[in-house]
Design a protein around this motif. Structure first.
Motif, PDB file in Angstrom:
ATOM      1  N   ARG A 135       1.621 -12.235 -25.243  1.00 39.79           N
ATOM      2  CA  ARG A 135       1.550 -11.906 -23.818  1.00 39.79           C
ATOM      3  C   ARG A 135       2.105 -13.043 -22.973  1.00 39.79           C
ATOM      4  N   THR A 136       1.971 -14.263 -23.459  1.00 43.80           N
ATOM      5  CA  THR A 136       2.526 -15.424 -22.763  1.00 43.80           C
ATOM      6  C   THR A 136       3.920 -15.760 -23.264  1.00 43.80           C
ATOM      7  N   TRP A 137       4.140 -15.613 -24.560  1.00 43.20           N
ATOM      8  CA  TRP A 137       5.402 -16.022 -25.182  1.00 43.20           C
ATOM      9  C   TRP A 137       6.561 -15.095 -24.814  1.00 43.20           C
ATOM     10  N   LEU A 138       6.341 -13.794 -24.821  1.00 40.39           N
ATOM     11  CA  LEU A 138       7.430 -12.842 -24.574  1.00 40.39           C
ATOM     12  C   LEU A 138       8.100 -13.034 -23.212  1.00 40.39           C
ATOM     13  N   PRO A 139       7.349 -13.175 -22.107  1.00 41.69           N
ATOM     14  CA  PRO A 139       8.027 -13.319 -20.808  1.00 41.69           C
ATOM     15  C   PRO A 139       8.913 -14.557 -20.698  1.00 41.69           C
ATOM     16  N   GLU A 140       8.745 -15.526 -21.596  1.00 41.88           N
ATOM     17  CA  GLU A 140       9.569 -16.727 -21.565  1.00 41.88           C
ATOM     18  C   GLU A 140      10.898 -16.556 -22.299  1.00 41.88           C
ATOM     19  N   GLN A 141      11.087 -15.414 -22.984  1.00 43.60           N
ATOM     20  CA  GLN A 141      12.300 -15.208 -23.765  1.00 43.60           C
ATOM     21  C   GLN A 141      13.393 -14.558 -22.904  1.00 43.60           C
ATOM     22  N   PRO A 142      14.664 -14.952 -23.087  1.00 47.82           N
ATOM     23  CA  PRO A 142      15.739 -14.399 -22.252  1.00 47.82           C
ATOM     24  C   PRO A 142      15.953 -12.900 -22.444  1.00 47.82           C
ATOM     25  N   TRP A 143      15.527 -12.365 -23.573  1.00 47.13           N
ATOM     26  CA  TRP A 143      15.704 -10.937 -23.830  1.00 47.13           C
ATOM     27  C   TRP A 143      14.490 -10.113 -23.401  1.00 47.13           C
ATOM     28  N   ALA A 144      13.482 -10.752 -22.864  1.00 43.70           N
ATOM     29  CA  ALA A 144      12.318 -10.036 -22.326  1.00 43.70           C
ATOM     30  C   ALA A 144      12.193 -10.374 -20.849  1.00 43.70           C
ATOM     31  N   GLY A 145      11.574 -11.497 -20.553  1.00 38.58           N
ATOM     32  CA  GLY A 145      11.596 -12.044 -19.209  1.00 38.58           C
ATOM     33  C   GLY A 145      10.878 -11.253 -18.138  1.00 38.58           C
ATOM     34  N   THR A 202       4.158 -28.177 -42.924  1.00 44.03           N
ATOM     35  CA  THR A 202       5.614 -28.047 -43.065  1.00 44.03           C
ATOM     36  C   THR A 202       6.208 -27.373 -41.829  1.00 44.03           C
ATOM     37  N   PRO A 203       6.010 -27.934 -40.639  1.00 46.00           N
ATOM     38  CA  PRO A 203       6.510 -27.294 -39.420  1.00 46.00           C
ATOM     39  C   PRO A 203       8.026 -27.389 -39.322  1.00 46.00           C
ATOM     40  N   LEU A 204       8.597 -26.559 -38.449  1.00 45.19           N
ATOM     41  CA  LEU A 204      10.024 -26.639 -38.161  1.00 45.19           C
ATOM     42  C   LEU A 204      10.227 -27.594 -36.995  1.00 45.19           C
ATOM     43  N   PRO A 205      11.055 -28.609 -37.153  1.00 45.26           N
ATOM     44  CA  PRO A 205      11.276 -29.562 -36.058  1.00 45.26           C
ATOM     45  C   PRO A 205      11.820 -28.865 -34.817  1.00 45.26           C
ATOM     46  N   GLY A 206      11.226 -29.157 -33.672  1.00 44.01           N
ATOM     47  CA  GLY A 206      11.714 -28.630 -32.409  1.00 44.01           C
ATOM     48  C   GLY A 206      11.338 -27.193 -32.106  1.00 44.01           C
ATOM     49  N   VAL A 207      10.611 -26.529 -33.000  1.00 43.44           N
ATOM     50  CA  VAL A 207      10.232 -25.133 -32.790  1.00 43.44           C
ATOM     51  C   VAL A 207       8.768 -25.058 -32.384  1.00 43.44           C
ATOM     52  N   VAL A 208       8.515 -24.479 -31.230  1.00 44.57           N
ATOM     53  CA  VAL A 208       7.146 -24.310 -30.751  1.00 44.57           C
ATOM     54  C   VAL A 208       6.614 -22.990 -31.297  1.00 44.57           C
TER      55      VAL A 208
END
Length: 342
Positions: free
Chosen positions: A21-31, A83-89
């Motif tokens: 609900r918070t993550w989707l509005p931050e994406q350029p294809w949702a917004g 084992t996180p991905l660097p730079g990926v939230v």
């Protein structure tokens, strides 16, 4: 999938729904604002958790805002926090696993490419090859992926500068339909189609991803602005007209009350969606959601893009493009474009 993940998956996806609900509005294809999200898993395609790697699954996020529901394709990666991905939230994380957009994970995008090459089926997800050469070996090559753009319909990932994986976001867009039609027509002005990832959702087919060859020797249209673009603009005009003709032959045309014909077009044509290789122009980034429109819409947006560079003061590139277009289309588009699509 590991038994431990199977036991944890239900609760983990519930947490992910809340976080989306918070993550989707931050994406350029949702917004846009989202009131509620329902997450539906279509298939699991990778499990490397036992070796310290990721797991992957294809899901659909049904985002409700008021009475409107939009479906988004969402390939998800899951990794242990150690084992996180660097730079990926992450979208969300627990004490055991973090959930994130799989487009950012080289191992998972390579696995998706390889599965297309083998024609695999994972639950409700089908990996459909068009050309198989070399795809199954992609994970062994350690190809690095990079996200090259996220439009309103898809996120594009280039793997090893050889493959372009377009992950569908808005699942209503029939980009594959346009690409298949042009591929079947033998168009030289699209990147070769290598395969797709497809599924059925509520009894209707959906395209989750499209795999194309990546033209490593291609130059973005913006980089040719100025005298270099003027020299190549005639060939670009012929390429656009050729694609318009192929789309009209495949999907037909329809008259407006004014008598003007409308048809399927590119729908998002500008210097950022054309590429120049040593031998030809390629059109990329088709807007599969665009309704039938007059072909002059594409011409107008391309000419407007040239104008916005500020490097075509004498109009040489515009004139060369229109002259080239007229060679194939049989009519000069300048008068029509000048008539109001500015």
């Amino acid at each position: 999938m590991t038994a431990a993940l199977d036991d944890r998956l239900g609760a983990l996806l519930g947490e992910t729904e809340l976080a989306l609900r918070t993550w989707l509005p931050e994406q350029p294809w949702a917004g846009h604002r989202v009131d509620r999200v329902r997450l539906r898993v279509l298939g699991r395609f990778s499990d490397q958790l036992a070796w310290g790697g990721p797991a992957g699954l294809f899901a659909v996020a049904e985002a409700r805002t008021g009475a409107d529901v939009v479906r988004y394709g969402l390939p998800l990666g899951l990794r242990a926090p150690r084992t996180p991905l660097p730079g990926v939230v992450p979208i969300t994380g627990t004490g055991e696993l973090a959930v994130y957009d799989a487009a950012a994970d080289d191992l998972l995008t390579a696995e998706l490419t390889a599965l297309i090459g083998t024609g695999a089926v994972r639950d409700r997800v089908r990996f459909v090859p068009r050309q198989r050469a070399g795809l199954a070996l992609v994970p062994r090559r350690g190809l690095t992926g990079r996200v090259t753009g996220s439009g309103r319909s898809a996120t594009s990932v280039v793997l090893g500068e050889r493959y372009l994986l377009k992950l569908s976001r808005r699942l209503v867009h029939p980009d594959l339909e346009l690409h298949r039609a042009l591929d079947a027509a033998g168009s030289r002005h699209i990147a070769p189609l290598l395969g797709s990832i497809e599924a059925d959702l509520d009894g209707a087919p959906v395209v989750l991803a499209v795999l194309q060859s990546s033209a490593t020797d291609a130059v973005d249209g913006h980089r040719l602005a100025g005298p270099a673009l003027a020299a190549e603009a005639g060939a670009l005009g012929r390429a656009v007209a050729s694609v318009h003709r192929a789309l009209a032959d495949r999907f037909g045309t329809a008259p407006l009350p004014s008598g003007e014909l409308v048809q399927r077009i590119h729908g998002n044509l500008h210097l950022g969606t054309v590429r120049r290789t040593p031998t030809r122009w390629l059109l990329v980034g088709f807007d599969g959601e665009a309704p039938r429109q007059p072909p002059r819409r594409d011409v107008a947006t391309l000419l407007r893009s040239i104008d916005h560079t500020g490097l075509d003061a004498d109009g040489a590139a515009r004139d060369a493009f229109c002259s080239g277009y007229a060679e194939i289309a049989g009519a000069d588009p300048r008068a029509e474009v000048r008539g109001g699509l500015r």
